[in-house]
Design a protein around this motif. Structure first.
Motif, mmCIF file in Angstrom:
data_model
loop_
_atom_site.group_PDB
_atom_site.id
_atom_site.type_symbol
_atom_site.label_atom_id
_atom_site.label_comp_id
_atom_site.label_asym_id
_atom_site.label_seq_id
_atom_site.Cartn_x
_atom_site.Cartn_y
_atom_site.Cartn_z
ATOM 1 N N HIS A 93 2.895 2.855 -17.097
ATOM 2 C CA HIS A 93 3.883 3.744 -17.608
ATOM 3 C C HIS A 93 3.267 5.226 -17.344
ATOM 4 O O HIS A 93 3.265 6.288 -18.388
ATOM 5 C CB HIS A 93 4.162 3.639 -19.080
ATOM 6 N N MET A 94 2.347 5.425 -16.320
ATOM 7 C CA MET A 94 2.112 6.928 -15.995
ATOM 8 C C MET A 94 1.838 7.061 -14.556
ATOM 9 O O MET A 94 1.752 6.098 -13.812
ATOM 10 C CB MET A 94 0.502 6.965 -16.723
ATOM 11 N N TYR A 95 1.847 8.429 -14.132
ATOM 12 C CA TYR A 95 1.478 8.617 -12.794
ATOM 13 C C TYR A 95 -0.248 8.585 -12.521
ATOM 14 O O TYR A 95 -0.826 8.777 -13.638
ATOM 15 C CB TYR A 95 1.893 10.186 -12.498
ATOM 16 N N ARG A 96 -0.522 8.354 -11.412
ATOM 17 C CA ARG A 96 -1.910 8.254 -11.097
ATOM 18 C C ARG A 96 -1.949 9.290 -10.044
ATOM 19 O O ARG A 96 -1.055 9.338 -8.992
ATOM 20 C CB ARG A 96 -2.346 7.053 -10.709
ATOM 21 N N ILE A 97 -3.188 9.801 -9.807
ATOM 22 C CA ILE A 97 -3.708 10.578 -8.508
ATOM 23 C C ILE A 97 -4.975 10.058 -8.065
ATOM 24 O O ILE A 97 -5.992 9.717 -8.671
ATOM 25 C CB ILE A 97 -3.975 12.075 -9.052
ATOM 26 N N THR A 98 -5.149 9.857 -6.459
ATOM 27 C CA THR A 98 -5.968 9.065 -6.197
ATOM 28 C C THR A 98 -6.512 9.366 -4.710
ATOM 29 O O THR A 98 -5.754 9.912 -3.876
ATOM 30 C CB THR A 98 -5.917 7.656 -6.183
ATOM 31 N N LEU A 99 -8.013 9.422 -4.288
ATOM 32 C CA LEU A 99 -8.364 9.440 -2.940
ATOM 33 C C LEU A 99 -7.803 8.211 -2.504
ATOM 34 O O LEU A 99 -7.694 7.181 -3.029
ATOM 35 C CB LEU A 99 -9.595 9.760 -3.045
ATOM 36 N N THR A 100 -7.735 8.323 -0.964
ATOM 37 C CA THR A 100 -7.345 7.026 -0.432
ATOM 38 C C THR A 100 -8.261 6.515 0.424
ATOM 39 O O THR A 100 -9.410 7.088 0.404
ATOM 40 C CB THR A 100 -5.975 7.439 0.463
ATOM 41 N N ALA A 101 -8.081 5.518 0.961
ATOM 42 C CA ALA A 101 -9.179 4.452 1.757
ATOM 43 C C ALA A 101 -9.641 5.499 2.852
ATOM 44 O O ALA A 101 -11.092 5.691 3.200
ATOM 45 C CB ALA A 101 -8.888 3.497 2.312
ATOM 46 N N PRO A 102 -8.879 6.086 3.724
ATOM 47 C CA PRO A 102 -9.435 6.927 4.873
ATOM 48 C C PRO A 102 -10.530 8.004 4.619
ATOM 49 O O PRO A 102 -11.372 8.191 5.215
ATOM 50 C CB PRO A 102 -8.299 7.403 5.409
ATOM 51 N N VAL A 103 -10.296 8.912 3.631
ATOM 52 C CA VAL A 103 -11.154 9.913 3.084
ATOM 53 C C VAL A 103 -12.513 9.385 2.683
ATOM 54 O O VAL A 103 -13.708 9.869 2.868
ATOM 55 C CB VAL A 103 -10.613 11.005 2.018
ATOM 56 N N VAL A 104 -12.483 8.269 1.862
ATOM 57 C CA VAL A 104 -13.497 7.766 1.313
ATOM 58 C C VAL A 104 -14.412 6.825 2.492
ATOM 59 O O VAL A 104 -15.592 7.021 2.265
ATOM 60 C CB VAL A 104 -13.235 6.457 0.131
ATOM 61 N N ASN A 105 -13.579 6.409 3.359
ATOM 62 C CA ASN A 105 -14.489 5.752 4.396
ATOM 63 C C ASN A 105 -14.879 6.671 5.414
ATOM 64 O O ASN A 105 -15.714 6.145 6.317
ATOM 65 C CB ASN A 105 -13.572 4.979 5.187
ATOM 66 N N LYS A 106 -15.070 7.923 5.222
ATOM 67 C CA LYS A 106 -15.644 9.059 5.932
ATOM 68 C C LYS A 106 -16.842 9.591 5.445
ATOM 69 O O LYS A 106 -17.363 10.307 5.808
ATOM 70 C CB LYS A 106 -14.703 9.984 6.378
ATOM 71 N N ALA A 107 -17.234 9.091 4.116
ATOM 72 C CA ALA A 107 -18.423 9.485 3.136
ATOM 73 C C ALA A 107 -19.743 8.780 3.960
ATOM 74 O O ALA A 107 -19.648 7.709 4.539
ATOM 75 C CB ALA A 107 -18.119 8.997 1.785
#
Length: 240
Positions: free
Chosen positions: A172-186
């Motif tokens: 019952h809430m909104y979530r804000i998240t990084l996605t896999a593509p940006v994390v996989n460039k770490a």
């Protein structure tokens, strides 16, 4: 992928604090700033408390670290479920981190606007670099989710946007998240997982057939970076 198994959550946190301290100091020998993505939830709290004490209080050049978040619940900062609030209380405020080094996902504007603003901030920070964050700290849920990438949600398949906001009906809430593509460039990604409740899921994620719809943690595979799993014996109980 490198697996690090500790006796219990306390030892895991102690081992990881030492590992992170060494890693930060190594990286900062070659560059001026260090970008660190923090994780929410209960698992990293002990780690943050340890990093905010001696010897790491003095060993780590905190003024050179820029902090980001992997995901956020769209609740006010003073809500105890807010990931940024937890990090402030356990690490950022005790260490006196300057505000200009702290990059929160905003929850005082509409979630979609916050996601767009955060993506813009990241693209300005990293400019044309092939690598994004120096270190991303992640957790894994009993259901195999990481960040706010939950099984069966469309965000799991996002390939273009770096940051997304969506309504999670189950919570019952909104979530804000990084996605896999940006994390996989770490340059380096670390998962923390503790407890017997995660043992079967961890086995599926690490040793099972690739099925990111069911186990989104499998999506996190850095293109040119390191991947480490820091787990306790209970979480590792089902591994081969």
């Amino acid at each position: 992928m490198e697996l690090h198994i500790a006796k219990d959550p306390q030892q895991l946190s102690e081992n990881l604090a030492a590992w992170i301290s060494n890693y930060i100091q190594e990286v900062l020998q070659d560059q001026e700033q260090f970008s660190f993505v923090l994780s929410g939830g209960n698992t990293p709290k002990q780690l943050y408390h340890l990093l905010a004490k001696e010897p790491y209080q003095q060993m780590i050049p905190w003024e050179k670290i820029h902090f980001f978040w992997g995901d956020e619940r769209a609740v006010p900062f003073d809500d105890e479920r807010n990931n940024a609030r937890m990090a402030y209380e356990t690490l950022l405020t005790p260490m006196g981190i300057p505000e200009e080094n702290i990059h929160v996902m905003r929850t005082d504007i509409m979630p979609e606007a916050a996601a767009k603003e955060y993506e813009k901030l990241l693209k300005e920070y990293f400019k044309d670099s092939d690598v994004t964050f120096d270190l991303v700290l992640l957790g894994m849920g009993d259901d195999g989710h990481t960040l706010s990438l939950f099984p069966g949600m469309p965000v799991v398949n996002e390939q273009k946007d770096w940051v997304k906001a969506f309504f999670l009906a189950a919570q019952h809430m909104y979530r804000i998240t990084l996605t896999a593509p940006v994390v996989n460039k770490a340059a380096c990604v670390i998962f923390m997982a503790t407890g017997a409740g995660k043992a079967v899921t961890l086995k599926n994620v690490i040793e099972g057939t690739f099925n990111a719809e069911q186990f989104p943690s499998q999506l996190i595979r850095p293109q040119d970076g390191e991947l480490h799993w820091f787990v306790d014996e209970a979480a590792a109980g089902a591994l081969e």
